[in-house]
Enzyme design. Structure first.
Site, PDB file in Angstrom:
ATOM      1  N   ILE A 159       0.839  -1.206   0.000  1.00  0.00           N
ATOM      2  CA  ILE A 159       0.000   0.000   0.000  1.00  0.00           C
ATOM      3  C   ILE A 159       0.870   1.250   0.000  1.00  0.00           C
ATOM      4  CG2 ILE A 159      -1.721   1.322   1.279  1.00  0.00           C
ATOM      5  CD1 ILE A 159      -2.834  -1.383   2.285  1.00  0.00           C
TER       6      ILE A 159
ATOM      7  N   CYS B  34       2.092   1.290   8.084  1.00  0.00           N
ATOM      8  CA  CYS B  34       2.922   0.296   8.752  1.00  0.00           C
ATOM      9  C   CYS B  34       2.043  -0.632   9.587  1.00  0.00           C
ATOM     10  CB  CYS B  34       3.942   0.981   9.649  1.00  0.00           C
ATOM     11  SG  CYS B  34       3.190   2.105  10.845  1.00  0.00           S
ATOM     12  N   PRO B  35       2.539  -1.835   9.898  1.00  0.00           N
ATOM     13  CA  PRO B  35       1.785  -2.709  10.796  1.00  0.00           C
ATOM     14  C   PRO B  35       1.780  -2.148  12.215  1.00  0.00           C
ATOM     15  CG  PRO B  35       3.923  -3.670  10.286  1.00  0.00           C
ATOM     16  CD  PRO B  35       3.788  -2.456   9.413  1.00  0.00           C
TER      17      PRO B  35
ATOM     18  N   ARG C  67      -3.945   1.504  11.039  1.00  0.00           N
ATOM     19  CA  ARG C  67      -4.549   0.984  12.256  1.00  0.00           C
ATOM     20  C   ARG C  67      -4.757   2.155  13.226  1.00  0.00           C
ATOM     21  NH1 ARG C  67      -5.477  -2.637   9.487  1.00  0.00           N
ATOM     22  NH2 ARG C  67      -4.933  -4.845   9.656  1.00  0.00           N
TER      23      ARG C  67
ATOM     24  N   ASP D 125      -9.467   6.823   8.477  1.00  0.00           N
ATOM     25  CA  ASP D 125     -10.418   5.763   8.170  1.00  0.00           C
ATOM     26  C   ASP D 125     -10.471   4.729   9.283  1.00  0.00           C
ATOM     27  OD1 ASP D 125     -12.272   4.487   6.257  1.00  0.00           O
ATOM     28  OD2 ASP D 125     -10.744   2.915   6.115  1.00  0.00           O
TER      29      ASP D 125
ATOM     30  N   GLU E 268     -13.337   0.442  17.341  1.00  0.00           N
ATOM     31  CA  GLU E 268     -14.226   0.413  16.177  1.00  0.00           C
ATOM     32  C   GLU E 268     -15.352  -0.596  16.389  1.00  0.00           C
ATOM     33  OE1 GLU E 268     -10.748   1.507  12.913  1.00  0.00           O
ATOM     34  OE2 GLU E 268     -11.570  -0.522  12.970  1.00  0.00           O
TER      35      GLU E 268
ATOM     36  N   HIS F  60     -13.910   3.022   8.513  1.00  0.00           N
ATOM     37  CA  HIS F  60     -13.077   1.877   8.127  1.00  0.00           C
ATOM     38  C   HIS F  60     -13.569   1.247   6.813  1.00  0.00           C
ATOM     39  CE1 HIS F  60     -10.176  -1.267   9.992  1.00  0.00           C
ATOM     40  NE2 HIS F  60     -10.079  -1.277   8.659  1.00  0.00           N
TER      41      HIS F  60
END
Length: 323
Positions: free
Chosen positions: A158, A209-210, A238, A262, A267, A286
């Site tokens: 991404i 990033c994770p 995230r 987003d 959530e 999201h």
């Protein structure tokens, strides 16, 4: 094989056929599953598919027939991988299915901030253009992105797609990444030596990033203080990458210009979030991953993953690897 889908609705609210899945076994689909219903619904299942329903060690021990968990997402933190491995359960995910959809959402958020598309469209709908003394008017200073610095944290699939789009509109791209300077240079990306260097240079900062111990709350008060007052923060990664109170404070106090998000830490945000009422903060629920094309790819890969497992050679496996 008995197959149970625990939370099908977000991936497939009814516009994609499940028919071919019946070739693999008896399929049972639930739109949503509450935590207290997981064991009962998956009691006889050999294969369970989940998006956000948690499959913990305590749940797995009550599912003796379970041999396969297919996560309908790229992230798989909803599954206790160690417990699954101990029990010989294969866990798979869906990598890179929504790359271009998420990249598109990054720029949907960004361009809505810089061009105020929704603001001006609503003004026209209210009749304000009809009443205008001039052929054109603006309700907010519009901004051009060419020549600005686009900062990226994380240059995976991404991040690379986002970089290409930013470059195509004339932006300088800088990134904080584990990739080498030479590798980034081949992509036309400058390597930042630290988060602090990136935050200080970026006109736009986008997170790809994770979520790890290192990246949790990487957008915090100290780093936000380094940013330009005109800077824009975009997060389609995230929620916990961002200290929500620190970002809300920076927005409300005018220390940065705007944010487009987003994702949030909770959530849905049932407990609330300071960002829900923050100034110049655009939040979408999201949805970056959820284009029809991306959801079709997700379910195709999920089907192929289960087929490969049934044939004895799992693919996209995220826990132990078979020899």
């Amino acid at each position: 094989m008995r197959i149970v889908v625990l939370d099908a609705y977000t991936a497939n609210p009814g516009d994609i056929s499940w028919e071919k899945w019946n070739r693999l076994g008896k399929l049972t689909i639930y739109d949503r599953t509450a935590p207290e219903d997981v064991v009962r619904r998956a009691a006889d299942a050999e294969a369970v598919l989940t998006n956000k329903v948690v499959l913990s060690a305590e749940v797995m021990v009550q599912l003796p027939r379970l041999r396969y968990i297919g996560v309908l997402a790229t992230g798989y933190n909803v599954v206790d991988l160690e417990a699954a491995t101990r029990r010989g359960i294969v866990v798979t995910n869906i990598p890179a299915y929504s790359t271009m959809s998420v990249a598109q959402q990054v720029f949907a958020l960004l361009l809505n901030i810089t061009n105020r598309v929704a603001l001006h469209a609503e003004s026209v709908r209210r009749g304000e253009w009809q009443q205008s003394a001039d052929f054109s008017y603006t309700l907010f200073p519009l901004q051009e992105l060419e020549g600005k610095t686009f900062g990226i944290v994380g240059v995976g699939h991404i991040g690379q797609a986002v970089a290409r789009i930013a470059q195509s509109i004339g932006m300088r791209v800088m990134a904080y990444s584990s990739k080498s300077e030479e590798e980034l240079m081949r992509m036309g990306i400058e390597k930042a030596g630290s988060y602090e260097q990136l935050f200080a240079a970026a006109d736009v900062l986008s997170l790809h990033c994770p979520l790890t111990e290192e990246t949790s709350l990487l957008v915090n008060a100290e780093r936000l203080a380094l940013m330009k007052p005109s800077a824009i923060v975009i997060n389609t990664g995230r929620g916990p990458l961002v200290d929500e109170q620190a970002l809300a404070d920076a927005l409300n106090e005018g220390r940065i210009q705007a944010a487009g998000l987003d994702v949030l830490t909770e959530e849905p945000p049932r407990s609330g979030s300071p960002l829900l009422s923050a100034k110049n903060c655009t939040i979408t629920p999201h949805v970056a991953w959820a284009t029809t094309a991306a959801r079709r790819r997700l379910l195709e890969v999920a089907y192929d993953n289960l087929c490969a497992f049934a044939e004895g050679h799992p693919v996209n496996q995220v826990n132990f690897r078979r020899p």
